[in-house]
Design a protein around this motif. Structure first.
Motif, mmCIF file in Angstrom:
data_model
loop_
_atom_site.group_PDB
_atom_site.id
_atom_site.type_symbol
_atom_site.label_atom_id
_atom_site.label_comp_id
_atom_site.label_asym_id
_atom_site.label_seq_id
_atom_site.Cartn_x
_atom_site.Cartn_y
_atom_site.Cartn_z
ATOM 1 N N VAL A 146 41.550 57.690 32.532
ATOM 2 C CA VAL A 146 40.976 58.414 31.502
ATOM 3 C C VAL A 146 40.205 59.458 31.713
ATOM 4 O O VAL A 146 39.329 59.108 32.190
ATOM 5 C CB VAL A 146 40.821 57.888 30.009
ATOM 6 C CG1 VAL A 146 40.449 58.788 29.109
ATOM 7 C CG2 VAL A 146 41.637 56.714 29.546
ATOM 8 N N LYS A 147 40.361 60.910 31.665
ATOM 9 C CA LYS A 147 39.374 61.880 31.955
ATOM 10 C C LYS A 147 38.559 61.805 30.980
ATOM 11 O O LYS A 147 38.778 61.926 29.783
ATOM 12 C CB LYS A 147 40.118 63.151 32.313
ATOM 13 C CG LYS A 147 39.105 64.217 32.698
ATOM 14 C CD LYS A 147 39.844 65.432 32.864
ATOM 15 C CE LYS A 147 38.882 66.794 33.152
ATOM 16 N NZ LYS A 147 39.541 67.917 33.627
ATOM 17 N N GLU A 148 37.190 61.774 31.314
ATOM 18 C CA GLU A 148 36.174 61.637 30.244
ATOM 19 C C GLU A 148 35.822 63.138 29.915
ATOM 20 O O GLU A 148 36.022 64.247 30.400
ATOM 21 C CB GLU A 148 34.740 61.344 30.742
ATOM 22 C CG GLU A 148 34.867 59.925 31.228
ATOM 23 C CD GLU A 148 33.259 59.585 31.457
ATOM 24 O OE1 GLU A 148 32.228 60.510 31.424
ATOM 25 O OE2 GLU A 148 33.148 58.420 32.067
ATOM 26 N N GLN A 149 35.719 63.356 28.372
ATOM 27 C CA GLN A 149 35.568 64.786 27.980
ATOM 28 C C GLN A 149 34.329 64.705 27.050
ATOM 29 O O GLN A 149 33.739 63.853 26.704
ATOM 30 C CB GLN A 149 36.868 64.885 26.824
ATOM 31 C CG GLN A 149 38.242 64.836 27.641
ATOM 32 C CD GLN A 149 39.392 65.268 26.579
ATOM 33 O OE1 GLN A 149 39.905 66.279 26.541
ATOM 34 N NE2 GLN A 149 39.518 64.281 25.468
ATOM 35 N N ASP A 150 33.813 65.994 26.770
ATOM 36 C CA ASP A 150 32.690 66.064 25.856
ATOM 37 C C ASP A 150 32.995 65.793 24.303
ATOM 38 O O ASP A 150 34.301 65.808 23.928
ATOM 39 C CB ASP A 150 32.094 67.539 25.912
ATOM 40 C CG ASP A 150 31.542 67.952 27.177
ATOM 41 O OD1 ASP A 150 31.340 67.066 27.811
ATOM 42 O OD2 ASP A 150 31.788 69.139 27.460
ATOM 43 N N ASP A 151 32.414 65.216 23.754
ATOM 44 C CA ASP A 151 32.656 64.600 22.450
ATOM 45 C C ASP A 151 32.731 65.897 21.367
ATOM 46 O O ASP A 151 32.063 67.201 21.486
ATOM 47 C CB ASP A 151 31.576 63.885 21.597
ATOM 48 C CG ASP A 151 31.574 62.494 22.127
ATOM 49 O OD1 ASP A 151 32.394 62.142 22.801
ATOM 50 O OD2 ASP A 151 30.502 61.763 21.992
ATOM 51 N N GLU A 152 33.913 65.852 20.624
ATOM 52 C CA GLU A 152 33.987 67.049 19.414
ATOM 53 C C GLU A 152 33.600 66.531 18.089
ATOM 54 O O GLU A 152 33.695 65.360 17.883
ATOM 55 C CB GLU A 152 35.574 67.321 19.672
ATOM 56 C CG GLU A 152 35.939 67.949 21.170
ATOM 57 C CD GLU A 152 37.284 68.549 20.991
ATOM 58 O OE1 GLU A 152 37.642 68.787 19.977
ATOM 59 O OE2 GLU A 152 37.872 68.490 21.988
ATOM 60 N N PHE A 153 33.264 67.555 17.496
ATOM 61 C CA PHE A 153 32.842 67.345 16.254
ATOM 62 C C PHE A 153 33.376 68.143 15.102
ATOM 63 O O PHE A 153 33.380 69.556 15.377
ATOM 64 C CB PHE A 153 31.199 67.570 15.951
ATOM 65 C CG PHE A 153 30.380 66.305 16.891
ATOM 66 C CD1 PHE A 153 30.262 65.242 16.636
ATOM 67 C CD2 PHE A 153 30.134 66.645 18.219
ATOM 68 C CE1 PHE A 153 29.638 64.028 17.272
ATOM 69 C CE2 PHE A 153 29.484 65.953 18.889
ATOM 70 C CZ PHE A 153 29.035 64.848 18.347
ATOM 71 N N TYR A 154 34.150 67.755 14.138
ATOM 72 C CA TYR A 154 34.827 68.597 13.077
ATOM 73 C C TYR A 154 34.000 68.601 12.082
ATOM 74 O O TYR A 154 33.423 67.607 11.319
ATOM 75 C CB TYR A 154 36.052 67.752 12.952
ATOM 76 C CG TYR A 154 37.003 67.821 13.832
ATOM 77 C CD1 TYR A 154 37.681 69.050 14.509
ATOM 78 C CD2 TYR A 154 37.297 66.484 14.615
ATOM 79 C CE1 TYR A 154 38.678 68.752 15.531
ATOM 80 C CE2 TYR A 154 38.170 66.357 15.566
ATOM 81 C CZ TYR A 154 38.761 67.599 16.350
ATOM 82 O OH TYR A 154 39.563 67.447 17.071
ATOM 83 N N ARG A 155 33.632 69.871 11.536
ATOM 84 C CA ARG A 155 32.682 70.099 10.510
ATOM 85 C C ARG A 155 33.178 69.482 9.025
ATOM 86 O O ARG A 155 34.397 69.505 8.679
ATOM 87 C CB ARG A 155 32.578 71.684 10.221
ATOM 88 C CG ARG A 155 31.599 72.056 9.333
ATOM 89 C CD ARG A 155 31.350 73.541 9.141
ATOM 90 N NE ARG A 155 30.965 74.158 10.432
ATOM 91 C CZ ARG A 155 30.635 75.505 10.680
ATOM 92 N NH1 ARG A 155 31.145 76.299 9.876
ATOM 93 N NH2 ARG A 155 30.437 75.705 11.970
#
Length: 241
Positions: A146-155
């Protein structure tokens, strides 16, 4: 010592009989289907995006050892991308009065690479001229990277954001399953493979803020690849005439 002697004797006998080795490259495409149940993680509803086929490229190296004219052991290492896409929404966020957040739907999943080792006993079914048809079946062991990704945040959707950013830990790092198929060889150089891996699990749980939730999802694969044997060499003691 006795076991070692037996092993050496077996090796000597083996070298006295027919054996042929070959290796080469293969490439082609692999089609993936995904399946899963609707899962509820807190207030977030998650379901794999399935119902269709996703196709990507596959690359590999193979090594083949022939015990006889009919029986061989085909081994290969392959790499392809796989897709773990999910549709999910936070049902706690109202869109309209008394209506859950069904329309707050997002879709996504972590990019994953699949590095597989396959051990495939193979038998020749028939041979016509330069064409040779084989059938095989064996074991596939895959490392799912699994390729690490930056966390995403949904407003406005903190719980949904936590679930989305936890998908990476749901993929099983190692999976194993049976595979089977057939191959068609031309002039013992060009090889076409059709291979199927039945449905198997690639996840069993997901951890969100230290808590585990059931998260059983499955996939299967059908690959069509073309290969070329770069080199082969034979070991066989010929009787002197």
């Amino acid at each position: 010592m006795k076991r070692l002697t037996i092993c050496i004797l077996c090796l000597i006998v083996h070298l006295e009989v027919y054996s042929q080795h070959s290796f080469g490259l293969e490439f082609g495409q692999v089609s993936q289907n995904s399946f899963g149940n609707v899962n509820q993680i807190g207030n977030v509803i998650v379901q794999p995006v399935g119902g269709g086929t996703t196709t990507t490229r596959l690359f590999g190296l193979f090594y083949e050892f022939e015990f006889s004219d009919r029986l061989s052991l085909h081994n290969k290492v392959t790499y392809s991308r796989v897709f773990t896409r999910y549709a999910f929404y936070d049902q706690s966020k109202p869109v309209f009065p008394n209506v859950p957040g069904l329309f707050e739907t997002k879709a996504g999943g972590p990019p994953t690479g699949r590095l597989s080792l396959e051990i495939l006993p193979q038998v020749k079914l028939l041979e016509i001229g330069k064409l040779r048809l084989n059938a095989f079946g064996g074991l596939n062991v895959s490392a799912n990277i699994v390729k690490e990704q930056d966390d995403e945040f949904y407003r406005g959707l903190p719980e949904l954001s936590l679930v989305y950013n936890s998908f990476e830990n749901s993929v099983m790092p190692i999976t194993a399953n049976f595979v089977f198929g057939c191959s068609l060889e031309f002039a013992q150089r060009i090889v076409f493979w059709a291979k199927y891996q039945p449905t198997s699990y690639y996840s069993r749980e997901i951890r969100v803020e230290g808590q585990s939730y059931p998260f059983e999802n499955r996939w299967n694969f059908l690959s069509l690849t073309l290969g070329y044997k770069f080199h082969s060499f034979r070991l066989k003691n010929e009787d002197k005439q």
